[in-house]
Each structure stands twice: as C-alpha cells, then as structure tokens.
Design a protein around this motif. Structure first.
Motif, PDB file in Angstrom:
ATOM      1  N   ASP A 126       0.823  -1.210   0.000  1.00 12.96           N
ATOM      2  CA  ASP A 126       0.000   0.000   0.000  1.00 12.96           C
ATOM      3  C   ASP A 126       0.860   1.265   0.000  1.00 12.96           C
ATOM      4  OD1 ASP A 126      -3.052  -1.034   0.981  1.00 12.96           O
ATOM      5  OD2 ASP A 126      -1.372  -2.335   1.438  1.00 12.96           O
ATOM      6  N   ILE A 129       2.682   1.741  -3.326  1.00 11.11           N
ATOM      7  CA  ILE A 129       1.794   2.208  -4.393  1.00 11.11           C
ATOM      8  C   ILE A 129       1.630   3.721  -4.315  1.00 11.11           C
ATOM      9  CG2 ILE A 129      -0.574   2.144  -5.268  1.00 11.11           C
ATOM     10  CD1 ILE A 129      -0.665  -0.801  -4.329  1.00 11.11           C
ATOM     11  N   LYS A 137      -1.554   3.596  -9.954  1.00  6.25           N
ATOM     12  CA  LYS A 137      -2.758   3.600  -9.114  1.00  6.25           C
ATOM     13  C   LYS A 137      -3.906   4.315  -9.810  1.00  6.25           C
ATOM     14  CE  LYS A 137      -4.469   4.784  -4.503  1.00  6.25           C
ATOM     15  NZ  LYS A 137      -4.143   5.394  -3.191  1.00  6.25           N
ATOM     16  N   GLU A 142     -10.932   2.475  -7.933  1.00  8.06           N
ATOM     17  CA  GLU A 142     -10.655   2.031  -6.566  1.00  8.06           C
ATOM     18  C   GLU A 142     -11.189   0.625  -6.297  1.00  8.06           C
ATOM     19  OE1 GLU A 142      -8.723   2.300  -3.118  1.00  8.06           O
ATOM     20  OE2 GLU A 142      -8.734   3.873  -4.642  1.00  8.06           O
ATOM     21  N   TRP A 145      -8.674  -2.089  -7.116  1.00  8.93           N
ATOM     22  CA  TRP A 145      -7.678  -2.255  -6.057  1.00  8.93           C
ATOM     23  C   TRP A 145      -8.296  -2.954  -4.842  1.00  8.93           C
ATOM     24  CZ3 TRP A 145      -2.719  -1.581  -7.160  1.00  8.93           C
ATOM     25  CH2 TRP A 145      -2.376  -0.737  -8.224  1.00  8.93           C
ATOM     26  N   ASP A 146      -9.534  -2.617  -4.540  1.00 11.41           N
ATOM     27  CA  ASP A 146     -10.202  -3.264  -3.400  1.00 11.41           C
ATOM     28  C   ASP A 146     -10.356  -4.767  -3.627  1.00 11.41           C
ATOM     29  OD1 ASP A 146     -10.438  -0.897  -2.011  1.00 11.41           O
ATOM     30  OD2 ASP A 146     -12.507  -0.516  -2.661  1.00 11.41           O
ATOM     31  N   ARG A 149      -7.419  -6.772  -2.347  1.00 12.18           N
ATOM     32  CA  ARG A 149      -7.026  -6.641  -0.940  1.00 12.18           C
ATOM     33  C   ARG A 149      -7.191  -7.968  -0.219  1.00 12.18           C
ATOM     34  NH1 ARG A 149      -6.161  -1.460   0.708  1.00 12.18           N
ATOM     35  NH2 ARG A 149      -6.954   0.173  -0.706  1.00 12.18           N
ATOM     36  N   ILE A 154      -3.083  -4.504   0.190  1.00 14.38           N
ATOM     37  CA  ILE A 154      -2.834  -4.841  -1.208  1.00 14.38           C
ATOM     38  C   ILE A 154      -1.476  -5.529  -1.328  1.00 14.38           C
ATOM     39  CG2 ILE A 154      -2.488  -3.928  -3.540  1.00 14.38           C
ATOM     40  CD1 ILE A 154      -4.318  -1.593  -2.737  1.00 14.38           C
ATOM     41  N   VAL A 157      -0.093  -5.864  -7.847  1.00  8.80           N
ATOM     42  CA  VAL A 157      -0.440  -4.767  -8.751  1.00  8.80           C
ATOM     43  C   VAL A 157      -1.200  -5.366  -9.936  1.00  8.80           C
ATOM     44  CG1 VAL A 157       0.438  -2.910 -10.202  1.00  8.80           C
ATOM     45  CG2 VAL A 157       1.647  -3.522  -8.091  1.00  8.80           C
ATOM     46  N   GLY A 326      -9.504  -7.727 -11.494  1.00  4.59           N
ATOM     47  CA  GLY A 326      -8.228  -7.236 -10.976  1.00  4.59           C
ATOM     48  C   GLY A 326      -7.326  -8.358 -10.514  1.00  4.59           C
TER      49      GLY A 326
END
Length: 496
Positions: A126, A129, A137, A142, A145-146, A149, A154, A157, A326
C-alpha cells in the motif's frame, strides 16, 4: 531457588536467540526509502519470475531493458520464465523457504494469491503504491484495487486490462465460411448439436467438432460467481434470492451435465475426454471446430497468432464484472526483496512507459518484430523472444502495440467493454474461508473425485449424483454454506 533462576535465564536466552534468528530471516523485506524523483547511485538487479515457455533470446532483451532503465531508476532486470506446472511448484517452494526474489506473476488462479499474501510470501505494498506508483494507481478504479485486498492490504499490482468477462464461441473462420454458418444464432450448447453433426459428417479431418476442458463445458454458460468449491451465487436474483446455493443440488447443474453426456453419446467430443490433457495443445492442433471461450474484444485473434489457421468469435452471455476483477493477472513483490522501493519504481515504468512496456512484451524492433505503422507490428517468424498472446500478464495492455491481423480498434473496444460491464448484486463480496477451511478442504477432495466425471460428459451423471451429494454432505458442505451465507448477509447489510 537457584535452579529456578537458571531455568529463567535459559528461557530468556532462548527467546533472545529466537528473536535474533527472526530478525535475520530472509522472509523479512529490507524496506528501503528512495526519492522517487531522483536516480539512485547504486544499481539494483530486479529478479522477476513469470510463467511461460522458455525463450532463447531473453538475455538480449534483458540487456536492452537494462540500457533503457539505467538512467531512469538505475536498475537491471533478470527474467526467469517457467512452464505453468514448474512455475507454481518452484515459486511456492521459494516462498515457503524464504528464498530471495523480487517480484513475480501472480493471480487468483495461480500461486494462490490470497494464501501467499496471508502466509507472508508477498509484501503488503500500500505505501509503495502511494509513493512509487501513483500513475499506476490512477489507471484503475478504486474497486479494482479493493478486489485484490487481503485482510485490508494490497499485495499485488493488477494488470490494467479487461476487468469484465463474457462467454461465447471461438471457432475456425474457414470452416464457418465454407458452410455459411452464422455462429451468432447458436445461443446454447444444445443449439449447436445439429450443426456439429453436419460438421462431423463432412469434415473427417476434424476429429471432434467441439472440445472442452472442465471450465468450458455446457455448465460454463451458467452465469454466477463461485464463492468456494461447491458454492455459488447466481447472477439472477429471481432464481434463488440473495442466497448461497450448493451447485450440485440445483437443476441447472444436472441439466448441464446431462447435456455434456449427450454430446459424448453423439460422438461430438473427444472419446477419451475424461483422461485427455492439454486442452490448449488440442486447440492449437486444429482438430476441433468450435469451443466455449472467455471473451474480450480481439480475444480470438490474440489466441490464434501462433496457429496456422484463423479463429473468430461471437458472444453469447452478457458482459459481467465479477468480484475477481483485478485478480486475474498481477505482479506481486516478494517479502524477500532487498529493495522493494526500486521494484515498485520499475513496475510504475512498466505500466506507464510505452517503450519499456512493448520492449518487455515484444522484444527488440528489427529483430523480434518490425513496425507496420506507429501502433501495429509484425512478429518475426520464429522470433527468439515474444510475449505475443501473453501481454495480459505484463502490466498495462493499453500501451501494447497491435499485432498484424488484429482489429485496429481493439484497445478502444476493450475500454468500452470494461465500461459496459454489469456489476451483479453481490459485487464486492469476498468470502473469508478461514472459519471453515478444514471443511472446505474436505469438500474440495470430494469435488475432485466426482466433478470432472460429472461435467465432462463421459459418465452418465444420474448414476453418480446421489453418491456425490451424500459425500459432500459428509464432508461438511452444509457448514461451509451456512458460514458463507452469514458472511454474505453481513456484507449486504453493510451496503444499506
């Protein structure tokens, strides 16, 4: 009393030795700080591991990369590629033993991303990033990226690529044109049967007019999300409500298995489908006409770049963005990296520098490819280096050159594909398996014993289903379902 003092002293000494040993463990990253706006004085070699066939001219590409990034981040790169089976085995061993490496390809379907994040194989990034990858990023929303997690952190990438999925047919263009087939009219596997019988009769060189692996059978059009082995959420709320269902208890599952068995009895699939391996190689051999594919714009042309025949594609299902968006392709930084800051800076370049991105993906211009236009290339025959067809594993695909034969609107269409995706009612739900992990392991063992026989078609599913269901119950599927439903209810309540 003296004896107790000595025991206490020995305990303290043991704890001190253990603590010191832990500090020296290679599993602890040397967290470094660098100014992201300056070029460091010290050169750092980045050991990058990825999945794929070995290539003879990797060293030449490494040298070209090193020349390019020297004045940017003063780093060099060492690329190690391994075939999928070897890759998973070696990388898991390296992480289990704390062996040094810098970064690697990971996904929710390879290297068990979540488990290796929890177990300390990957570094939580995190802070890296935010400091070293701000442009990367900003490339992705968002929620993407979530989706990667793990326990709020995180560890990978995501590659900036398609984040949605759509399923449909990929098929040999020449055969479809020969028989004037409009593949868009075939909406189900059952619709294909009369046409496939005609193909089988008239094209003896096609050994089996349709082919599949366990994830491409008639059940692959059943839209939903697999929570964990045996449990599913249906995209259509009207069927089961907002409930976690046991897949094998549903009529959809049985009908799909019966359809697969019908294909087998009709002789439309490979007769040894139950024991056949390497679906991708069978596809490349050109012995089948059509198969179910996970589509995106340009997928068929991407696949057949290394074939001696053309593929085309047509969608069947809606475009859906599932919870795993992702997580299908990521670069993870190792907990054992000696300079994760430099690695993060390298990944920022891969995702934002078009020249570097294409150098890594296609090699050296004039040797491994030639340019047709500013954004389209022709791969050199028998090139000693190319990731053509694999660029989705390496960073930002929107920087990629197009390969000769691909639609010039591919990247524009890909962006629209992501934009048009529907997010189902459960989007964002992540199941935590820890409370029932032993039960899940037992359920998985039963599934591995039965599911392949059920879905591939070689066995009459009605002869197996009662035993399958009984063993799943004994393994604890009800307990897992109850826990998954509890977590889902909490998630849905939190969104109100």
């Amino acid at each position: 009393m003296k004896k107790l003092k000595w025991i206490g002293l020995l305990l303290c000494l043991t704890m001190l030795i253990t603590a010191l040993a832990g500090c020296g463990s290679s599993k602890t990253a040397q967290v470094t700080e660098e100014d992201p706006n300056t070029v460091p004085e010290d050169t750092y070699e980045i050991n990058w591991y990825t999945m794929g066939a070995a290539m003879g001219e990797v060293a030449e590409v490494e040298a070209a990369i090193n020349d390019y990034i020297k004045d940017k981040i003063n780093a060099t790169i060492k690329i190690t590629r391994m075939e999928s089976g070897q890759y998973q085995q070696q990388m898991n061993t390296m992480m289990a033993t704390g062996e040094y490496f810098d970064c690697c390809f990971a996904a929710n379907w390879v290297l068990d991303y979540a488990a290796n994040a929890k177990n300390g194989g990957f570094l939580a990034i995190d802070e890296y990033i935010d400091k070293y990858m701000p442009k990367t990023k900003a490339l992705m929303a968002e929620d993407i990226w979530d989706n990667v997690r793990v326990d709020g952190k995180i560890y990978g990438v995501p590659a900036n690529k398609e984040f949605a999925e759509q399923r449909g047919w990929a098929y040999q263009t020449e055969i479809a044109e020969k028989y004037n087939l409009d593949m868009s009219q075939y909406k189900t596997f059952e619709d294909l049967i009369p046409m496939l019988k005609m193909i089988k009769e008239n094209e003896p060189d096609l050994m089996y007019p349709i082919d599949w692996g366990t994830d491409r059978t008639p059940g692959s059009f059943w839209a939903g999300f697999q929570v964990c082995t045996g449990l599913k959420l249906d995209n259509d709320e009207s069927k089961y409500g907002r409930k976690v269902v046991q897949a094998i208890e549903t009529e959809e599952y049985m009908e799909n298995c019966r359809t697969a068995h019908r294909f087998y009895k009709e002789g439309l699939i490979k007769p040894d489908i139950l024991t056949a391996s390497d679906f991708s190689q069978r596809l490349k051999d050109g012995k089948t006409f059509v198969y179910m594919e996970f589509l995106k714009p340009g997928k068929a042309k991407e696949i057949c770049q290394k074939f001696n025949f053309e593929l085309d594609q047509v969608p069947v299902t809606e475009i859906i963005q599932l919870n795993g968006a992702g997580g299908g392709s990521m670069m993870a930084i190792s907990r054992t990296s000696k300079n994760p800051a430099r690695v993060a800076r390298f990944l920022e370049l891969v995702n934002t520098d078009k020249y570097l991105n294409n150098l890594m993906n296609f090699g050296i211009e004039g040797k491994h490819y030639t340019k047709i236009s500013d954004d389209m290339i022709k791969i050199t025959p028998n090139a000693g280096y190319t990731l053509s067809g694999e660029t989705w594993m390496t960073g930002n695909v929107f920087l990629n050159y197009l390969v000769e034969g691909e639609d010039e609107n591919k990247l524009k269409d890909l962006a629209e594909f992501n934009k048009d995706a529907i997010k189902p009612w459960y989007y964002g739900f992540v199941f935590d398996p820890i409370p029932v992990e032993q039960d899940i392991a037992a359920v998985k063992n039963v599934s591995e014993e039965y599911n392949k026989q059920m879905v591939l078609g070689a066995v009459d599913p009605d002869t197996l289903i009662d035993d399958y269901r009984a063993k799943m119950k004994a393994a604890g599927i009800d307990k897992v379902q109850e826990e998954a439903q509890r977590q889902l209810d909490e998630f849905l309540a939190s969104k109100k």
